[in-house]
Scaffold this active site. Structure first.
Site, short mmCIF file in Angstrom:
data_model
loop_
_atom_site.label_atom_id
_atom_site.label_comp_id
_atom_site.label_asym_id
_atom_site.label_seq_id
_atom_site.Cartn_x
_atom_site.Cartn_y
_atom_site.Cartn_z
CE1 TYR A 45 -12.92 -8.29 -38.93
CE2 TYR A 45 -12.83 -8.39 -41.33
CZ TYR A 45 -13.25 -7.77 -40.17
OH TYR A 45 -13.99 -6.62 -40.25
CE LYS A 74 -16.43 -7.87 -37.95
NZ LYS A 74 -16.96 -6.98 -36.93
CB SER A 117 -16.66 -7.40 -43.09
OG SER A 117 -15.70 -7.36 -44.10
P1 NAD Z 1 -11.03 0.06 -35.16
O1 NAD Z 1 -10.04 -0.92 -34.69
O2 NAD Z 1 -10.55 1.43 -35.53
O3 NAD Z 1 -12.21 0.22 -34.10
C1 NAD Z 1 -12.64 -0.83 -33.28
C2 NAD Z 1 -12.74 -0.28 -31.86
O4 NAD Z 1 -13.20 -1.32 -31.00
C3 NAD Z 1 -11.40 0.19 -31.31
O5 NAD Z 1 -11.54 1.48 -30.75
C4 NAD Z 1 -11.04 -0.86 -30.26
O6 NAD Z 1 -10.27 -0.28 -29.20
C5 NAD Z 1 -12.41 -1.32 -29.82
N1 NAD Z 1 -12.45 -2.69 -29.30
C6 NAD Z 1 -11.94 -3.82 -29.86
N2 NAD Z 1 -12.21 -4.88 -29.10
C7 NAD Z 1 -12.93 -4.43 -28.03
C8 NAD Z 1 -13.49 -5.05 -26.89
N3 NAD Z 1 -13.37 -6.36 -26.67
N4 NAD Z 1 -14.16 -4.28 -26.00
C9 NAD Z 1 -14.29 -2.94 -26.19
N5 NAD Z 1 -13.75 -2.30 -27.25
C10 NAD Z 1 -13.08 -3.04 -28.15
O7 NAD Z 1 -11.78 -0.60 -36.41
P2 NAD Z 1 -12.85 0.05 -37.42
O8 NAD Z 1 -12.23 0.09 -38.76
O9 NAD Z 1 -13.43 1.26 -36.84
O10 NAD Z 1 -13.91 -1.11 -37.44
C11 NAD Z 1 -15.10 -1.08 -36.66
C12 NAD Z 1 -15.89 -2.34 -36.93
O11 NAD Z 1 -16.17 -2.43 -38.33
C13 NAD Z 1 -15.14 -3.61 -36.56
O12 NAD Z 1 -16.05 -4.53 -36.01
C14 NAD Z 1 -14.63 -4.11 -37.89
O13 NAD Z 1 -14.46 -5.49 -37.90
C15 NAD Z 1 -15.75 -3.67 -38.84
N6 NAD Z 1 -15.30 -3.52 -40.23
C16 NAD Z 1 -14.24 -2.71 -40.52
C17 NAD Z 1 -13.82 -2.59 -41.86
C18 NAD Z 1 -12.66 -1.71 -42.23
O14 NAD Z 1 -12.11 -1.88 -43.32
N7 NAD Z 1 -12.27 -0.76 -41.40
C19 NAD Z 1 -14.47 -3.30 -42.88
C20 NAD Z 1 -15.55 -4.11 -42.54
C21 NAD Z 1 -15.96 -4.22 -41.21
N1 UFG Z 2 -2.83 -3.40 -51.63
C1 UFG Z 2 -1.54 -3.23 -52.09
N2 UFG Z 2 -0.57 -2.82 -51.22
C2 UFG Z 2 -0.84 -2.57 -49.91
C3 UFG Z 2 -2.17 -2.73 -49.43
C4 UFG Z 2 -3.13 -3.16 -50.33
O1 UFG Z 2 -1.25 -3.44 -53.28
O2 UFG Z 2 0.09 -2.20 -49.16
C5 UFG Z 2 -3.89 -3.81 -52.57
C6 UFG Z 2 -4.53 -5.14 -52.23
O3 UFG Z 2 -3.82 -6.19 -52.85
C7 UFG Z 2 -5.94 -4.97 -52.80
C8 UFG Z 2 -6.21 -3.46 -52.61
O4 UFG Z 2 -4.94 -2.85 -52.49
O5 UFG Z 2 -5.96 -5.23 -54.16
C9 UFG Z 2 -7.04 -3.17 -51.37
O6 UFG Z 2 -6.43 -3.76 -50.23
P1 UFG Z 2 -6.90 -3.41 -48.73
O7 UFG Z 2 -6.00 -4.16 -47.81
O8 UFG Z 2 -6.97 -1.93 -48.58
O9 UFG Z 2 -8.39 -3.94 -48.67
P2 UFG Z 2 -8.96 -5.44 -48.74
O10 UFG Z 2 -10.04 -5.43 -49.77
O11 UFG Z 2 -7.90 -6.42 -48.89
O12 UFG Z 2 -9.57 -5.64 -47.28
C10 UFG Z 2 -10.45 -4.68 -46.69
C11 UFG Z 2 -10.37 -4.81 -45.17
C12 UFG Z 2 -10.97 -6.09 -44.70
C13 UFG Z 2 -12.37 -6.23 -45.24
C14 UFG Z 2 -12.35 -6.12 -46.75
C15 UFG Z 2 -13.74 -6.19 -47.29
O13 UFG Z 2 -9.02 -4.76 -44.74
O14 UFG Z 2 -11.05 -6.08 -43.30
O15 UFG Z 2 -11.76 -4.87 -47.12
O16 UFG Z 2 -14.56 -5.28 -46.65
F1 UFG Z 2 -12.84 -7.42 -44.88
#
Ligand code: NAD
Ligand code: UFG
Length: 336
Positions: free
Chosen positions: A150, A154, A126
């Site tokens: 978190y 990572k 991330s």
């Molecule tokens: P998500 O929660 O939708 O998907 C994660 C999946 O992993 C879920 O289906 C959950 O049930 C499964 N899971 C969690 N822990 C587990 C375990 N111990 N064993 C087996 N399955 C397990 O999240 P996502 O948005 O699809 O994210 C996927 C990956 O990408 C994650 O590692 C997350 O940290 C990373 N990531 C997500 C974002 C984002 O904004 N969505 C940004 C950066 C990184």
């Molecule tokens: N925001 C609002 N109101 C809300 C939600 C968000 O004003 O209800 C604003 C936040 O302050 C920020 C922007 O919208 O300025 C984006 O916020 P997000 O929560 O959508 O995204 P972040 O950048 O805070 O975080 C996301 C993921 C993290 C990841 C990060 C970088 O949630 O897991 O991007 O990849 F680590």
């Protein structure tokens, strides 16, 4: 027997979209997911979209016995590792839960991979590993100093993977640092489906547009940005999933490498810009109220995506309009 890709967390948001791409590209896939943050129905919908079959095992990456079985019997040759917990706020309140699920889970997985001589892995990292810097455009050389638990999980997993690679050159590893994934599959069949109140901006906006929530709370309009709201690099989920298939292809073809790449578009949008774009595509007004800044939020950051573009011959194609259109289509259809 054909060799397979093990996709951990394949029922989740990013995993399910990548699963669609992998199946469309003809990969044979086994999904391992404990469904802690996803639903089985998502996998049925992947089958409806692709008309392709894949295997699913409900299980936890921390369960070494399940992994042993899988590596023994399923001819896995590579792993895409999405499984993990991702709520920043929750990670601050429950650090052990996050270290246990994300870090310990990855260690169990990597140990079983090593024992089975499966040494090819794409890992979901991330942009949060970077933390705060004076320059808002982050390239992969930007120092890593995550400011939440978190993000620390990572970075620890990235470092474990680097150490494994240093100790054994046979590993091939892709570390993908996502910026802000948004949007949904263009079919409207799968998308992001937060179980709780959404933490992220676009799912919240979509729920307001759908009448499920009264208004959006904007976390601060006094940031040093043009309109005072936070700016992020939003990337369409379909662009993000295509990058995974490219990354997998790259490490399968170029053995014995480790690379780290940013996955973003290279530009940022403010909260107000996202609201305006969403109002246009949905025809709905998004009522909002400006409240205090959210602790830990940064004013602005966005990717320098040039390394991924060169290395993987990939570029994010979809714009903010498409991100909002696909989110809205999914929100309107979202009944699971
Ligand atoms: P998500 O929660 O939708 O998907 C994660 C999946 O992993 C879920 O289906 C959950 O049930 C499964 N899971 C969690 N822990 C587990 C375990 N111990 N064993 C087996 N399955 C397990 O999240 P996502 O948005 O699809 O994210 C996927 C990956 O990408 C994650 O590692 C997350 O940290 C990373 N990531 C997500 C974002 C984002 O904004 N969505 C940004 C950066 C990184
Ligand atoms: N925001 C609002 N109101 C809300 C939600 C968000 O004003 O209800 C604003 C936040 O302050 C920020 C922007 O919208 O300025 C984006 O916020 P997000 O929560 O959508 O995204 P972040 O950048 O805070 O975080 C996301 C993921 C993290 C990841 C990060 C970088 O949630 O897991 O991007 O990849 F680590």
């Amino acid at each position: 027997m054909e060799s397979k890709i093990l996709v951990t967390g394949g029922a989740g948001y990013i995993g399910s979209h990548t699963l669609v791409k992998l199946l469309e590209e003809g990969y044979d896939v086994l999904v391992l997911d404990n469904l802690s943050n996803s639903k089985l129905e998502t996998l049925d919908r992947v089958t409806s979209i692709t008309k392709k079959k894949f295997e699913f095992i409900k299980g936890d990456i921390r369960d070494k016995n399940i992994l042993k079985e899988i590596f023994k019997n399923k001819s896995i040759n590579s792993v895409m590792h999405f499984a993990g917990l991702k709520a920043v706020g929750e990670s601050e309140n429950f650090p052990i839960k996050y270290y246990e699920n994300n870090v310990l889970g990855s260690i169990v997985l990597l140990k079983e991979m090593a024992l089975a001589e499966v040494k090819t892995i794409v890992f979901s990292s991330s942009a949060t590993v970077y933390g705060q810097h004076s320059n808002n455009r982050y390239d992969e050389k930007t120092p890593t100093k995550p400011i939440n638990v978190y993000g620390k999980t990572k970075l620890i997993i990235e470092n474990i993977l680097r150490d494994i690679k240093n100790s054994d050159d046979n590993w091939s590893i892709g570390l993908l640092r996502y910026f802000n994934p948004v949007g949904a599959h263009s079919s409207g069949f799968i998308g992001e489906n937060p179980k709780e109140k959404p933490n992220n901006l676009l799912p919240y906006v979509a729920q307001v547009a759908a009448g499920l929530r009264e208004k959006l709370f904007i976390f601060g309009d006094d940031y040093p940005t043009v309109d005072g709201t936070g700016r992020r690099d939003y990337i369409h989920i379909e662009d993000l999933s295509s990058a995974h298939v490219r990354a997998l292809d790259y490490i399968q073809k170029n053995k014995n490498i480790l690379f780290t790449v940013n996955l973003g578009t290279g530009r940022s949008y403010s909260v107000f810009e996202m609201i305006n774009a969403f109002e246009k595509v949905s025809g709905k007004k998004i009522p909002f109220k400006v409240v205090e800044r959210r602790i830990g939020d940064l004013a602005e950051f966005y990717a320098d995506p040039s390394k991924a573009e060169k290395l993987l011959d990939w570029k994010a194609n979809f714009d903010i309009k498409k991100m909002c259109e696909d989110t809205w289509r999914w929100q309107k259809n979202n009944i699971i």
